[in-house]
Design a protein around this motif. Structure first.
Motif, PDB file in Angstrom:
ATOM      1  N   UNK A 113      -2.326   8.008  -7.879  1.00 55.88           N
ATOM      2  CA  UNK A 113      -3.121   7.192  -8.800  1.00 55.88           C
ATOM      3  C   UNK A 113      -4.081   6.399  -7.919  1.00 55.88           C
ATOM      4  N   UNK A 114      -5.356   6.770  -7.941  1.00 62.45           N
ATOM      5  CA  UNK A 114      -6.312   6.143  -7.037  1.00 62.45           C
ATOM      6  C   UNK A 114      -5.925   6.418  -5.595  1.00 62.45           C
ATOM      7  N   UNK A 115      -5.811   5.366  -4.795  1.00 60.94           N
ATOM      8  CA  UNK A 115      -5.421   5.518  -3.396  1.00 60.94           C
ATOM      9  C   UNK A 115      -3.912   5.487  -3.192  1.00 60.94           C
ATOM     10  N   UNK A 116      -3.168   5.163  -4.232  1.00 57.67           N
ATOM     11  CA  UNK A 116      -1.709   5.092  -4.123  1.00 57.67           C
ATOM     12  C   UNK A 116      -1.103   6.478  -4.277  1.00 57.67           C
ATOM     13  N   UNK A 117      -0.133   6.788  -3.438  1.00 53.96           N
ATOM     14  CA  UNK A 117       0.481   8.105  -3.451  1.00 53.96           C
ATOM     15  C   UNK A 117       2.011   7.980  -3.494  1.00 53.96           C
ATOM     16  N   UNK A 118       2.601   8.865  -4.251  1.00 55.42           N
ATOM     17  CA  UNK A 118       4.061   8.991  -4.295  1.00 55.42           C
ATOM     18  C   UNK A 118       4.415  10.265  -3.542  1.00 55.42           C
ATOM     19  N   UNK A 119       5.293  10.162  -2.549  1.00 58.91           N
ATOM     20  CA  UNK A 119       5.624  11.310  -1.717  1.00 58.91           C
ATOM     21  C   UNK A 119       7.002  11.875  -2.048  1.00 58.91           C
ATOM     22  N   UNK A 120       7.254  13.055  -1.499  1.00 58.88           N
ATOM     23  CA  UNK A 120       8.568  13.674  -1.666  1.00 58.88           C
ATOM     24  C   UNK A 120       9.660  12.766  -1.085  1.00 58.88           C
ATOM     25  N   UNK A 122       0.834  -1.177   0.000  1.00 60.09           N
ATOM     26  CA  UNK A 122       0.000   0.000   0.000  1.00 60.09           C
ATOM     27  C   UNK A 122       0.875   1.235   0.000  1.00 60.09           C
ATOM     28  N   UNK A 123       0.306   2.381  -0.361  1.00 54.65           N
ATOM     29  CA  UNK A 123       1.072   3.614  -0.389  1.00 54.65           C
ATOM     30  C   UNK A 123       1.388   4.051   1.025  1.00 54.65           C
ATOM     31  N   UNK A 124       2.566   4.665   1.266  1.00 52.00           N
ATOM     32  CA  UNK A 124       2.910   5.116   2.601  1.00 52.00           C
ATOM     33  C   UNK A 124       2.084   6.322   2.994  1.00 52.00           C
ATOM     34  N   UNK A 125       1.826   6.449   4.277  1.00 50.05           N
ATOM     35  CA  UNK A 125       1.103   7.621   4.742  1.00 50.05           C
ATOM     36  C   UNK A 125       2.024   8.809   4.751  1.00 50.05           C
ATOM     37  N   UNK A 126       1.445  10.025   4.773  1.00 51.13           N
ATOM     38  CA  UNK A 126       2.241  11.232   4.658  1.00 51.13           C
ATOM     39  C   UNK A 126       3.165  11.431   5.843  1.00 51.13           C
ATOM     40  N   UNK A 127       2.793  10.889   7.003  1.00 48.63           N
ATOM     41  CA  UNK A 127       3.620  11.087   8.183  1.00 48.63           C
ATOM     42  C   UNK A 127       4.506   9.877   8.486  1.00 48.63           C
ATOM     43  N   UNK A 128       4.533   8.887   7.567  1.00 46.01           N
ATOM     44  CA  UNK A 128       5.383   7.725   7.760  1.00 46.01           C
ATOM     45  C   UNK A 128       6.795   8.055   7.314  1.00 46.01           C
ATOM     46  N   UNK A 129       7.792   7.276   7.799  1.00 45.61           N
ATOM     47  CA  UNK A 129       9.162   7.490   7.316  1.00 45.61           C
ATOM     48  C   UNK A 129       9.202   7.391   5.802  1.00 45.61           C
TER      49      UNK A 129
END
Length: 286
Positions: free
Chosen positions: A34-41, A18-25
Motif C-alpha cells: 500500500x503506497x511505500x508500505x510493504x508486507x513481506x512473507x 516504516x515498512x521493512x526492506x526485503x533483505x531485513x530480518x
C-alpha cells in the motif's frame, strides 16, 4: 502469544514504523503493498507462527494480509489528512507508547526471573491456608465412558467391571476407554480429576442426577440419555466442607501463588527504580 495478538503486533507496524526492506530480518518476498508500505512473507510467517494448532493456514494467511491492507489504508489516509499532528491524536499515541513500554519493561523483568513457585512454596501455602480451602460443594471422581456404539453397551459394561475389579483398575480402564469410548483421551483424562457435582449437572442434568445417587466404589452403571449410553463408575466422593488433598488443588494454588509472587516482584521492582531515581535526583514527588 495468541494469533490475535500476533495480528495486532503485525498490523501496528503500519501505524508506527516504516515498512521493512526485503533483505531485513523478517523480510522476504513482498505479498502486499500500500503506497511505500510493504508486507513481506517474513511478516506473515511471524504473525502465523504463534497461531493455534489446527487453524486453517490458508484462511489465516488471508486474514493477515487483508487486515494489514485495511489497517495500512486507514493509516495512510490519516497521515494524508494530517491527523498525526492533531493534539488529541498525539496524546493518544504518546499514551499508547508509554503503555507499550511499561508492559515491555515488566515482560523483560519477568523473563529474567519468572515468578514460579516451588513445590515447597506450594506445600507451605497449602498448609497455611488449608481451612480456607475447604470445599464449598461436593466433588466426585468418575470413570465415565460415552459410547460411540451403544449396541456394545453390555460388552463395554462387562469390560469396565472387570477393570474395576482388577488390581490395576486405572490402567485397564484406559484400555477399555480406547476400545469403546467415543473420546478415549478425554475419558482417560477425566478419570484422573475430581469434578464438582454442580459442574457435572451443568454438563448434563440427567447424568448429574444419576451420578448423585451412586455410591463410591460400586460397579459400572449404564445411563441411557437420548441415543447415547453413558457407562459410569464413581471412584470417590469428597463431601462439602472437606479440606481437599494437596494434589487436588495444586494447580489452582500454583496459579494463585504465581499471581501473588508476580505482584510482589513488581512492587519490589518499582521500589528499586524509585530508590535509584531518588538517589540520582531524577524523582521529585510532592
Amino acid at each position: 502469544m495468541s494469533l490475535r495478538l500476533s495480528l495486532l503486533a503485525l498490523l501496528a507496524l503500519g501505524a508506527c514504523s516504516d515498512a521493512p526492506s526485503a533483505d531485513a530480518p523478517g523480510g522476504g518476498e513482498t505479498v502486499a503493498r500500500v503506497g511505500d508500505a510493504r508486507l513481506t512473507e517474513g511478516d506473515v510467517a511471524n504473525a502465523l507462527g504463534d497461531g493455534p494448532v489446527g487453524l486453517d493456514s490458508v484462511t489465516a494467511r488471508e486474514q493477515v494480509i487483508e487486515q494489514w491492507v485495511q489497517r495500512e489504508l486507514l493509516v495512510q489516509e490519516a497521515r494524508r489528512q494530517g491527523l498525526p499532528d492533531d493534539p488529541g491524536v498525539r496524546r493518544r499515541l504518546a499514551d499508547a507508547e508509554r503503555a507499550t513500554l511499561e508492559m515491555a519493561a515488566l515482560a523483560a523483568f519477568f523473563d529474567q526471573a519468572p515468578p514460579t513457585p516451588s513445590e515447597a512454596d506450594l506445600q507451605a501455602y497449602y498448609d497455611r491456608h488449608s481451612e480456607a480451602l475447604a470445599l464449598r460443594e461436593p466433588y466426585v471422581r468418575l470413570r465415565h465412558l460415552r459410547l460411540a456404539a451403544p449396541t456394545r453397551a453390555t460388552e463395554a459394561r462387562a469390560s469396565l467391571d472387570r477393570a474395576i475389579a482388577s488390581p490395576f483398575p486405572d490402567s485397564l480402564f484406559a484400555l477399555v476407554a480406547r476400545e469403546y469410548a467415543d473420546d478415549p483421551d478425554g475419558a482417560i483424562a477425566f478419570a484422573r480429576e475430581y469434578v464438582s457435582e454442580a459442574r457435572l449437572a451443568a454438563l448434563d442434568e440427567t447424568l448429574g442426577e444419576r451420578v448423585a445417587g451412586l455410591s463410591a466404589g460400586g460397579q459400572g452403571t449404564a445411563i441411557p440419555i437420548g441415543p447415547t449410553v453413558h457407562l459410569v463408575q464413581v471412584i470417590d466422593r469428597v463431601p462439602a466442607g472437606t479440606v481437599p488433598p494437596f494434589r487436588l488443588v495444586r494447580d489452582e494454588l500454583a496459579e494463585r501463588l504465581g499471581i501473588q509472587m508476580r505482584r510482589d516482584a513488581e512492587a519490589r521492582l518499582i521500589q528499586r527504580l524509585r530508590s535509584e531515581a531518588q538517589a540520582a535526583g531524577r524523582l521529585d514527588v510532592p
